[in-house]
Design an enzyme around this catalytic site. Structure first.
Site, short mmCIF file in Angstrom:
data_model
loop_
_atom_site.label_atom_id
_atom_site.label_comp_id
_atom_site.label_asym_id
_atom_site.label_seq_id
_atom_site.Cartn_x
_atom_site.Cartn_y
_atom_site.Cartn_z
N CYS A 191 -2.82 8.76 3.04
CA CYS A 191 -2.53 8.29 1.68
C CYS A 191 -3.56 8.76 0.66
CB CYS A 191 -2.44 6.76 1.66
SG CYS A 191 -1.03 6.11 2.58
N GLU B 205 0.87 -1.17 0.00
CA GLU B 205 0.00 0.00 0.00
C GLU B 205 0.91 1.22 0.00
OE1 GLU B 205 -3.10 -0.18 -0.45
OE2 GLU B 205 -3.43 -2.30 -0.06
#
Length: 473
Positions: free
Chosen positions: A281, A247
């Site tokens: 993110c 990720e």
């Protein structure tokens, strides 16, 4: 306070320690153990020794352990939120929200532990398959190395440890150096909940040194990592045949079409851009607004941005606090000044004070600027206009990243066009790209990574599919 390493169900002293400082006021919070090679190998051995115990543990027992951890978090919600605020400088109300999400993540993990299953396979669908009964089962993969970032020190740990335990694996957890206390707190909860010794180990220290050992050790069967694309690429290229979930970064974009009631959506967009200092993110970094509503949007967006309150993260009404390091503040300042020098217009912010970078709004930023094409990971957003919807789609896709994107529109055809053409892991229609609930599949394409999180989907990544076939005739 000295914090030792958690290995084999107990705290073990380290040969050296590092200072952990509060990012807001730089006060020393603790001295954290620095794992050396021997410590890392001990943690791997402890996880390997616990592997068979976890494999044999019934699903309901794994589920009950996860449920107990969720309950401990509920009981200690205020304490856990304060811990996050101290070590991560996350505003307290955001820290409380993270604890609530962490509770849900472990609860979902408990649910998934009880329903891991395979399926029957119609063998007679092919010539030669008749007279056979076949089915699949899912088995734990073994020892998993989990490497987590600073920005969600409890919930992103939960997204790796929760499904790993649910699936019957053991874990070596390497939390971010800035936020180890949250990880050690979770280890205490799992120990109190009855998790076998060695099934969860927490080691802190140099990410590169520990990571290299984890990548090279054949006892580690999977690495699940959240962090920078550069480190993710290195892990992918040096982990051999280990399974890898990555990720990585993003510069998440949002499209605002004409006809949208901008007054209704701007407060949410501002929150998506600046929550936790933009250190998320899927924080909104790029906004593309139809030219017919562009000026009104910018005016209202800047006005809403000015309402945000910056200060001590332990105060209940604070929206923005210190970035994780003073170095990140300087980097952000440099990138913003570079964009302005090259023609961008500053509408708000652009300066810092005592580690707090003020929420910053830029307009008319070239796509080649770092604040646009790189992951700024700071409270910085830029707003550009578009005339044709296809151009907006192309602007969003003009990125090496592809985690999530959002679009506000009243036109169902444009919504479906965005869903089809946006090259990202998730398209949020009439929602900001920062939206995430913890059971949904989450992950990206391109430099944003590979594999998916979200408990059910992470369990699939963390198990092996085995086929069992009986010849009945």
């Amino acid at each position: 306070m000295k914090k030792n390493l958690w290995i084999g169900g107990e705290y073990q002293s380290a040969s050296s320690y590092m200072e952990l400082k509060n990012p807001f006021n730089l006060e020393i919070l603790a001295h954290i153990g620095i794992a050396n090679q021997g410590d890392v190998l001990s943690a791997i051995k402890a996880a390997e020794d616990a592997k068979d115990i976890m494999t044999e543990m019934p699903a309901f027992e794994r589920a009950e352990i996860l449920e107990k951890v969720a309950q401990y978090l509920k009981d200690d919600r205020e304490e856990c939120a304060r811990l996050i605020a101290l070590e991560a400088a996350k505003p307290l109300k955001a820290a409380k929200s993270e604890v609530d999400r962490t509770i849900m993540t472990y609860t979902f993990a408990a649910h998934e532990a009880r329903r891991i299953h395979g399926e029957t396979v119609p063998m007679d669908a092919a010539p030669g398959g008749q007279g056979r009964l076949a089915f699949t089962i899912r088995e734990p993969i073994g020892v998993i190395a989990a490497i987590t970032p600073f920005n969600f020190p409890m919930n992103l740990v939960a997204h790796k440890v929760g499904p790993a335990i649910a699936a019957g694996n053991s874990v070596v957890l390497k939390p971010a150096s800035q936020t180890p206390l949250s990880a050690y707190k979770i280890a205490d909860y799992f120990h109190a909940a009855g998790l076998p010794a060695g099934a969860l180990n927490v080691i802190t220290g140099s990410g590169s040194k520990i990571g290299d050992i984890l990548m090279k050790d054949d006892r580690i069967k999977m690495i699940t990592f959240t962090g920078s694309p550069e480190v993710g690429r290195y892990i992918r290229e040096n982990s051999g045949l280990k399974r890898v979930t990555l990720e990585l970064g993003s510069n998440s974009a949002l499209i605002v079409d004409e006809g949208v009631q901008i007054a209704n959506v701007i407060p949410r967009i501002v929150n998506g851009a600046f929550a936790y200092q933009g250190q998320v993110c899927i924080s909104i970094q790029r906004i593309y607004v139809h030219e017919k509503v562009f000026e009104a949007f910018v005016e209202k967006f800047v006005s809403e941005t000015h309402k945000l309150k910056a200060g001590n993260p332990l105060e209940e009404d604070i929206d923005i606090s210190a970035m994780i390091t003073r170095g990140d503040v300087q980097r952000t300042k440099d990138w913003v000044e570079e964009a302005i020098k090259n023609g961008a217009e500053l509408k708000a912010g652009g300066h810092s004070e005592e580690g707090i970078f003020q929420p910053t709004v830029l307009v008319n930023v070239a796509s080649s600027e770092k604040v646009s094409c790189e992951e700024v990971f700071a409270p910085v957003v830029h707003i550009n206009s578009f005339r044709h919807f296809d151009d907006a789609i192309n602007l969003v896709n003009d990125s090496k990243y592809g985690l999530q994107a959002g679009i506000f529109t009243n036109d169902i055809h444009k919504a479906l066009q965005a869903a089809k053409k946006l090259h990202v892991g998730g398209v949020m229609i009439n929602e900001i790209p920062t939206f995430r609930v913890d059971q949904m599949p989450y992950g990206g394409v391109k430099m944003s990574g590979m594999g998916r999180e979200g408990i059910k989907y992470a369990v699939e990544e963390m198990t092996e599919l085995k086929l069992i076939s009986f010849k009945t005739e």
